[in-house]
Motif scaffolding. Structure first.
Motif, PDB file in Angstrom:
ATOM      1  N   ASP A 196       0.821  -1.151   0.023  1.00  0.00           N
ATOM      2  CA  ASP A 196       0.250   0.095  -0.112  1.00  0.00           C
ATOM      3  C   ASP A 196       0.649   1.182  -0.019  1.00  0.00           C
ATOM      4  O   ASP A 196       0.498   2.134  -0.788  1.00  0.00           O
ATOM      5  CB  ASP A 196      -0.915  -0.019   1.162  1.00  0.00           C
ATOM      6  N   ASP A 197       1.806   1.331   0.949  1.00  0.00           N
ATOM      7  CA  ASP A 197       2.693   2.613   1.075  1.00  0.00           C
ATOM      8  C   ASP A 197       3.433   2.675  -0.167  1.00  0.00           C
ATOM      9  O   ASP A 197       3.427   3.881  -0.775  1.00  0.00           O
ATOM     10  CB  ASP A 197       3.554   2.480   1.980  1.00  0.00           C
ATOM     11  N   ARG A 238       2.587   1.854  -3.355  1.00  0.00           N
ATOM     12  CA  ARG A 238       1.527   2.046  -4.458  1.00  0.00           C
ATOM     13  C   ARG A 238       1.134   3.416  -4.352  1.00  0.00           C
ATOM     14  O   ARG A 238       1.040   4.030  -5.177  1.00  0.00           O
ATOM     15  CB  ARG A 238       0.517   1.039  -4.222  1.00  0.00           C
TER      16      ARG A 238
END
Length: 178
Positions: free
Chosen positions: A127-128, A130
């Motif tokens: 997530d981070d 992306r």
């Protein structure tokens, strides 16, 4: 832990004793996490799914009938949660594919196949990474702006962008080999 120990802890947990349920989690979490890791394929996702399975088990403890072991019951809950999450991911991927397929190649700048490959590769990033890649490389934000948006140190965002870009390139090269 024996079945008798489980039964005693389940009875106490049903009466509202969170320590009893915590003891059940401690006794069975390795088995549940191991199953979820093998089923889900991604360790971080698997740990989240295992945690969600235990939270669901706590909420639905009154429905546990004892026809199977407590660990089997929680594994079943985890399996259904993971299966539903996978189906949701597959539906989202299909929607993205359909949307990208409808885009005008001239406007989008890259062939639809490349856009789909990039979208799939982006979905595989943590997530981070992306978020940092999407902000800096796709949307044109500076590293400083991305750091402010993500509430992360500037160096962390720079690292996420660098690692994310490298990972994307490796994934896209691998897809070209198919």
């Amino acid at each position: 832990m024996t079945a008798h120990d489980d039964a005693r802890l389940i009875a106490a947990a049903r009466k509202g004793d969170p320590r009893a349920f915590a003891a059940l989690v401690d006794a069975h979490q390795q088995k549940i996490r191991g199953f979820m890791r093998r089923f889900a394929g991604h360790w971080a996702d698997a740990d989240d799914l295992a945690q969600e399975a235990f939270v669901t088990a706590w909420r639905k403890l009154d429905r546990f009938e004892g026809r199977s072991s407590f660990a089997s019951w929680v594994c079943g809950i985890g399996y259904r949660i993971a299966r539903d999450a996978r189906r949701g991911h597959e539906r989202a991927t299909q929607r993205d594919y359909e949307w990208l397929s409808e885009q005008d190649d001239g406007e989008a700048g890259a062939p639809v196949e490349d856009q789909i490959a990039i979208a799939r590769a982006m979905a595989e990033l943590p997530d981070d990474q992306r978020a940092a890649v999407a902000l800096c490389l796709c949307e044109g934000f500076s590293h400083s702006e991305a750091a402010a948006i993500l509430n992360q140190p500037l160096g962390t965002v720079k690292s996420h962008v660098t690692r994310g870009r490298e990972r994307l390139l490796r994934m896209l090269e691998t897809q070209d080999d198919w």
